[in-house]
Design an enzyme around this catalytic site. Structure first.
Site, PDB file in Angstrom:
ATOM      1  N   ASN A 106       0.845  -1.197   0.000  1.00  0.00           N
ATOM      2  CA  ASN A 106       0.000   0.000   0.000  1.00  0.00           C
ATOM      3  C   ASN A 106       0.874   1.237   0.000  1.00  0.00           C
ATOM      4  O   ASN A 106       1.986   1.218   0.538  1.00  0.00           O
ATOM      5  CB  ASN A 106      -0.876  -0.016   1.259  1.00  0.00           C
ATOM      6  N   HIS A 108       1.012   5.310   1.186  1.00  0.00           N
ATOM      7  CA  HIS A 108       0.327   6.171   2.150  1.00  0.00           C
ATOM      8  C   HIS A 108       1.003   7.539   2.177  1.00  0.00           C
ATOM      9  O   HIS A 108       2.245   7.611   2.245  1.00  0.00           O
ATOM     10  CB  HIS A 108       0.359   5.544   3.552  1.00  0.00           C
ATOM     11  N   SER A 135       5.016   6.898   2.304  1.00  0.00           N
ATOM     12  CA  SER A 135       5.467   5.558   2.698  1.00  0.00           C
ATOM     13  C   SER A 135       4.870   4.496   1.784  1.00  0.00           C
ATOM     14  O   SER A 135       3.738   4.651   1.309  1.00  0.00           O
ATOM     15  CB  SER A 135       5.022   5.252   4.141  1.00  0.00           C
ATOM     16  N   ASP A 144      -2.635   0.924   8.223  1.00  0.00           N
ATOM     17  CA  ASP A 144      -1.342   1.485   7.769  1.00  0.00           C
ATOM     18  C   ASP A 144      -0.220   1.174   8.765  1.00  0.00           C
ATOM     19  O   ASP A 144       0.670   1.987   8.998  1.00  0.00           O
ATOM     20  CB  ASP A 144      -1.470   3.006   7.566  1.00  0.00           C
TER      21      ASP A 144
HETATM   22  C1  GRF Z   1      -2.590   8.772  -2.550  1.00  0.00           C
HETATM   23  O1  GRF Z   1      -1.865   9.763  -1.860  1.00  0.00           O
HETATM   24  C2  GRF Z   1      -2.721   7.543  -1.689  1.00  0.00           C
HETATM   25  O2  GRF Z   1      -1.581   7.240  -0.916  1.00  0.00           O
HETATM   26  C3  GRF Z   1      -3.849   7.966  -0.799  1.00  0.00           C
HETATM   27  O3  GRF Z   1      -4.768   8.609  -1.651  1.00  0.00           O
HETATM   28  C4  GRF Z   1      -4.042   9.175  -2.729  1.00  0.00           C
HETATM   29  C5  GRF Z   1      -4.612   8.604  -3.994  1.00  0.00           C
HETATM   30  O4  GRF Z   1      -4.193   9.364  -5.027  1.00  0.00           O
HETATM   31  N1  GRF Z   1      -4.441   6.826  -0.125  1.00  0.00           N
HETATM   32  P1  GRF Z   1      -4.439   8.853  -6.533  1.00  0.00           P
HETATM   33  O5  GRF Z   1      -5.837   8.258  -6.582  1.00  0.00           O
HETATM   34  O6  GRF Z   1      -3.381   7.820  -6.818  1.00  0.00           O
HETATM   35  O7  GRF Z   1      -4.281  10.084  -7.362  1.00  0.00           O
END
Ligand code: GRF
Length: 195
Positions: A106, A108, A135, A144
């Site tokens: 994942n 984050h 991360s 997370d």
């Molecule tokens: C990313 O920052 C991801 O880590 C978080 O939401 C955002 C999603 O962005 N969970 P995208 O949909 O890839 O533009």
């Protein structure tokens, strides 16, 4: 060649970066399918590259476990080597995680274990910190809280909004994610050793 299923919920800018990277014949990974918990805007990127998409909406199921069981079945149908959550905004129950672990990672937008959860960017701003981060982790049963594969510090600038800070974080997330996939594909990282 590492085969990937990517799960998104939103615009999929991280997915787009993966798709663009995999246009390079040298990149040792390919996205074989893109899934979401809704008709995600990011499906447009998959469609542009002719990559199949699937959506499994929780509203169509009696409860989270039934929804996750269907999502797992659809993910598994692709027999991918690695499942990447990138902007996927639902918590996955233990059975789902156990079925795929450790080949479930994942991204984050915070320097975990700082600011876990769905509002990592907003929480960092509210905390008034001068730096946060991005991360890439192995998904475990916490929020997370899994083993960290890669992370990097990112400054919070005066006057930052949640949007401006998140837009500064995302390019770092994308770079870390692509490097992590490279390292996994080249066995520089062994996910089994991390868990
Ligand atoms: C990313 O920052 C991801 O880590 C978080 O939401 C955002 C999603 O962005 N969970 P995208 O949909 O890839 O533009």
């Amino acid at each position: 060649m590492l085969s990937l299923v990517v799960l998104i919920s939103g615009g999929g800018s991280n997915l787009r970066a993966l798709l663009d990277a995999s246009q390079d014949a040298e990149f040792p990974a390919r996205v074989v399918a893109v899934g979401a918990d809704r008709d995600a805007d990011g499906f447009a990127h998959a469609e542009e590259y002719g990559i199949p998409t699937f959506s499994v909406a929780m509203s169509n199921f009696a409860d989270r476990d039934a929804w996750a069981a269907e999502l797992l079945a659809q993910v598994r149908a692709w027999n991918a080597d690695l499942v990447v959550l990138s902007g996927f905004m639902k918590l996955l129950p233990p059975d789902f995680v156990a079925a795929l672990s450790p080949n479930l990672i994942n991204t984050h937008p915070a320097y975990l274990p700082e600011f876990p959860g769905a509002h990592g960017v907003r929480d960092a701003l509210a905390a008034g910190v001068t730096e946060t981060g991005a991360s890439v982790i192995v998904v475990d049963n916490g929020v997370d809280s899994g083993p960290i594969i890669a992370q990097e510090r990112i400054p919070v600038e005066p006057g930052d909004t949640e949007a401006s800070l998140h837009e500064r974080i995302k390019p770092v997330e994308r770079r870390l994610l692509i490097q992590a996939i490279l390292d996994i594909a080249n066995s520089a990282i062994d996910l089994k050793e991390l868990t």
